[in-house]
Design an enzyme around this catalytic site. Structure first.
Site, PDB file in Angstrom:
ATOM      1  N   GLU A 111       0.949  -1.339   0.083  1.00 27.45           N
ATOM      2  CA  GLU A 111       0.048  -0.101   0.075  1.00 27.45           C
ATOM      3  C   GLU A 111       0.658   1.086   0.060  1.00 27.45           C
ATOM      4  O   GLU A 111       1.796   1.436   0.723  1.00 27.45           O
ATOM      5  CB  GLU A 111      -0.776  -0.075   1.360  1.00 27.45           C
ATOM      6  CG  GLU A 111      -2.020   0.583   1.414  1.00 27.45           C
ATOM      7  CD  GLU A 111      -2.415   0.493   2.903  1.00 27.45           C
ATOM      8  OE1 GLU A 111      -3.033   1.391   3.284  1.00 27.45           O
ATOM      9  OE2 GLU A 111      -2.084  -0.373   3.897  1.00 27.45           O
ATOM     10  N   ASP A 159      -5.129   9.200  10.448  1.00 28.33           N
ATOM     11  CA  ASP A 159      -3.992   8.658  10.941  1.00 28.33           C
ATOM     12  C   ASP A 159      -3.513   9.108  12.090  1.00 28.33           C
ATOM     13  O   ASP A 159      -3.775  10.132  12.462  1.00 28.33           O
ATOM     14  CB  ASP A 159      -2.874   8.994   9.688  1.00 28.33           C
ATOM     15  CG  ASP A 159      -3.185   8.128   8.337  1.00 28.33           C
ATOM     16  OD1 ASP A 159      -2.897   6.838   8.692  1.00 28.33           O
ATOM     17  OD2 ASP A 159      -3.084   8.744   7.605  1.00 28.33           O
TER      18      ASP A 159
END
Ligand SMILES: Cc1ncc(COP(=O)(O)O)c(C=O)c1O
Lengths: 410, 254
Positions: free
Chosen positions: B48, B59
């Protein structure tokens, strides 16, 4: 054709899956409250007894005479409890939090006014409270940090990104995705994912409802123009909603021109050519960003206007030509603030002073039979350090120096 | 072959597949290149590639910092595309883009998807693009045989999972817990119940990510999920011990 939460092509709800259910619940509780006349009545009673609603509409006769044009009226949101229009939104969301049975609230804050209002609401309703605030704003709005902490809130300085409002919003979302079961995120302005823009605008519409009645009573007809500063856009949407249906009333949003539009150091999304359509912080609007879609650093002397995006409702009204946008520079803001203090004995917040700048530029274009309203979103007391610094005030500096020495020797 | 079938085939030979993650341009493309070389050499099955964004809302601290520094180092979307093209040409495993929607939106969704297809990218993970907002993206991705990977969360109802699965392809990314990337995940009975709900909602392979950092975590997932996703752990490792440490770390995971 209009999709859920869109105003023209702007808005939406670009949210991570983990918050899907949380937003579903929020939309539901908001829709129920909106359909329930008893809820608005409860809200009005609360704002009338705990805050200072209806806030007055003050005729500024000295300023009116000074500019020799329109009759200048000031809508006094500074007289709300906690000193800004932010209380309108916060108390409304507080009532929803009670309905949802949650026990903790979190919020972002720029100027600290929304943070103080939120901490106040949490104290009154018995909620735990955490406020996220960009580190840069913690420094420039220190008095509000002190009051939030005194009110029992935890203030978390945010050190990521540009350390201002947008970064505080990101951190609040990061808290929310962990704690949504107990926690409501009290978004402070008419931005973010649906239903926040619409819901916050609803609570702030109380400003416009009052202002419309008050100007008709005081002036006998509608104002020619209404001015409001625009950070996220909540005080502007609040007052504009009272006049959206009156095409003869010009609505003017004033953004932060910072050090000047040409310098690039500003936060003028709609009054400059520098913004472009984008999706961030959960919604689609005009953002100050580069060609890759990375958000740019913004600048304003007013922490509450120092933001990359703007309400999707306002972007739509701008696109449709209903709201006109202008920018005021840091320097112009100081001059307008000084004049307002001297002429009227009123101290507007640095944010609000942006609206005064544009109104002062235009007042002379109108005649004495016409009225304009400036929305004074908040009071300037919180800005004492910034304002004293900008005026390079010698006795204030001396006081700070002595205080510093006093603490240093203990 | 479609990504989902390719993963099923790989899965028939291994008990669990490994998907790793890195932030492009952090600390540099040269380090990214070395990290990927070691990942592939040690059997990683899918990678990824995160295109940095200034507002990485989903995040945690480690990946926020990586995003910020990559941008501060001058990483542009065009550089990420060129680097991804190089990796996809060099290695046989599937590469995906992970990023936030504004990167696609600003590039132009259709142009971005066509470009990704042209350079050999197989799918996308876009955490801030629910299917309700992703009409154009979903409509364009499937005819190009690009997988718009959908995300399940512990808060998703079964009905919601079925809706998401309908829009998905390749695999489903099951977020292991509430919160953001980077902190530890507890694999308790409620986690097992969650994975069972995920399994019931879709035939697509299941990837589990968020807080997977060592062999024990991967072992717990073996037999329950098809892919284990290692994100923050390798970024932290590269930061602490340099890219040389990646190979043995990956080799030791299963
Ligand atoms: C006094 C005051 N006015 C205006 C603003 C800007 O927000 P909005 O545009 O949502 O009214 C703030 C935000 O902190 C504020 O404190």
């Amino acid at each position: 054709m209009n999709k859920l939460g869109y105003f023209g092509q702007w808005g939406g709800a670009y949210i991570p899956e983990v918050l899907y259910e949380t937003f579903r619940e929020l939309r539901e509780v908001y829709a129920k409250a909106k359909a329930d006349p008893a809820f608005w009545q409860e809200y009005l009673t609360l704002m009338g007894s705990y805050s200072c609603r209806p806030t007055p509409l003050t005729h500024a006769d000295n300023l009116s005479r000074h500019f020799g044009g329109a009759q200048i009226f000031i809508k006094r949101e500074d007289l709300n409890h906690t000193g800004a229009h932010k209380a309108n939104n916060v108390m409304g969301q507080g009532l929803l939090v009670k309905r949802m049975g949650k026990t903790r609230v979190i919020a972002e804050t720029g100027a600290g006014q929304h943070g103080v209002a939120c901490a106040t609401m949490a104290a009154k309703f018995g909620f735990a409270c955490t406020i996220y605030m960009g580190e840069e704003d913690v420094h420039r709005q220190r008095p509000n940090v002190f009051w939030m902490e005194k009110l029992g809130a935890t203030v978390v300085p945010v050190t990521t990104g540009s350390r201002t409002l947008k970064d505080a919003i990101n951190e609040a979302f990061r808290d929310w995705v962990s704690n949504m079961d107990t926690t409501h995120y009290v978004m402070g302005t008419v931005c973010g994912p649906h239903p926040f823009p619409e819901m916050v605008a609803w609570f702030q519409s109380i400003i416009g409802q009052e202002a419309r009645k008050q100007i008709l009573a005081a002036h006998g007809k509608l104002p020619a123009r209404v001015y409001a500063c625009v950070g996220g856009g909540s005080n502007a949407m609040g007052i504009f909603q009272g006049f959206l249906g009156d095409p003869e009333v010009d609505l003017i949003g004033v953004e932060a021109g910072g050090k000047g539009i040409d310098t690039g150091q500003h936060a003028a999304r709609l009054a400059s050519q520098d913004a472009s359509p984008g999706v961030a912080q959960g919604y689609k609007t005009m953002f100050l960003q580069d060609s890759d879609g990375q958000m740019r650093d913004t600048h304003s002397v007013a922490a509450g206007l120092d933001y990359i995006g703007v309400s999707p409702l306002l972007t739509d009204l701008w696109e449709k030509g209903r709201v006109r946008f202008a920018a005021a520079t840091d320097q112009e803001v100081m001059a307008a603030l000084d004049l307002t203090i001297k002429k009227e004995g009123i101290i507007p917040a640095l944010e609000s002073s942006h609206a005064f700048v544009q109104a002062f530029k235009e007042a002379g274009e109108l005649n004495g039979g016409q009225a304009i309203i400036i929305n004074q979103s908040g009071r300037g007391d919180k800005d004492i350090f910034t304002i004293a610094h900008a005026f390079n005030d010698p006795s204030w500096k001396d006081f700070i120096r002595k205080k510093g020495e006093e603490y240093a020797t203990r | 072959m479609q990504l989902a079938d390719q993963l099923r085939q790989a899965r028939s030979k291994k008990e669990i597949l490994l998907m790793t993650h890195l932030v492009l341009g952090y600390p540099s493309f040269a380090v990214n290149r070395e990290v990927i070389r070691q990942m592939v050499a040690n059997g990683v099955d899918v990678i990824e590639l995160q295109i940095p964004f200034s507002e990485p809302m989903a995040d945690g601290p480690m990946i926020i910092k990586a995003n910020q520094e990559a941008i501060a180092n001058g990483t542009k979307v065009a550089d990420c595309l060129a680097f991804a093209a190089e990796m996809a040409a060099q290695y046989d495993i599937p590469f995906l883009f992970m990023t936030y929607y504004n990167i696609l939106f600003k590039y132009g969704v259709e142009d971005f998807l066509r470009k990704a297809k042209e350079i050999g990218i197989r799918g996308f993970i876009i955490p801030d693009l629910p299917p309700e907002e992703g009409g154009e993206y979903l409509r364009l991705a499937k005819p190009l045989d690009l997988a718009p990977i959908q995300i399940f969360a512990p808060t998703s109802t079964e009905e919601r999972m079925r809706t998401l699965a309908k829009h998905g392809a390749g695999f489903i990314y099951c977020v292991a817990r509430r919160g953001v990337t980077g902190s530890k995940t507890e694999f308790d009975a409620s986690f097992d119940a969650y994975l069972a709900r995920c399994r019931k909602a879709t035939d697509l392979p299941l990837a589990v990510g968020f807080g997977i950092s060592n062999r024990a975590d991967v072992q717990i997932l073996t037999g329950k999920a098809d892919l284990a996703v290692i994100g923050t752990a390798t970024i932290r490792l590269v930061e602490e011990k340099g890219p040389e440490a990646v190979g043995s770390f990956i080799a030791g995971l299963r």
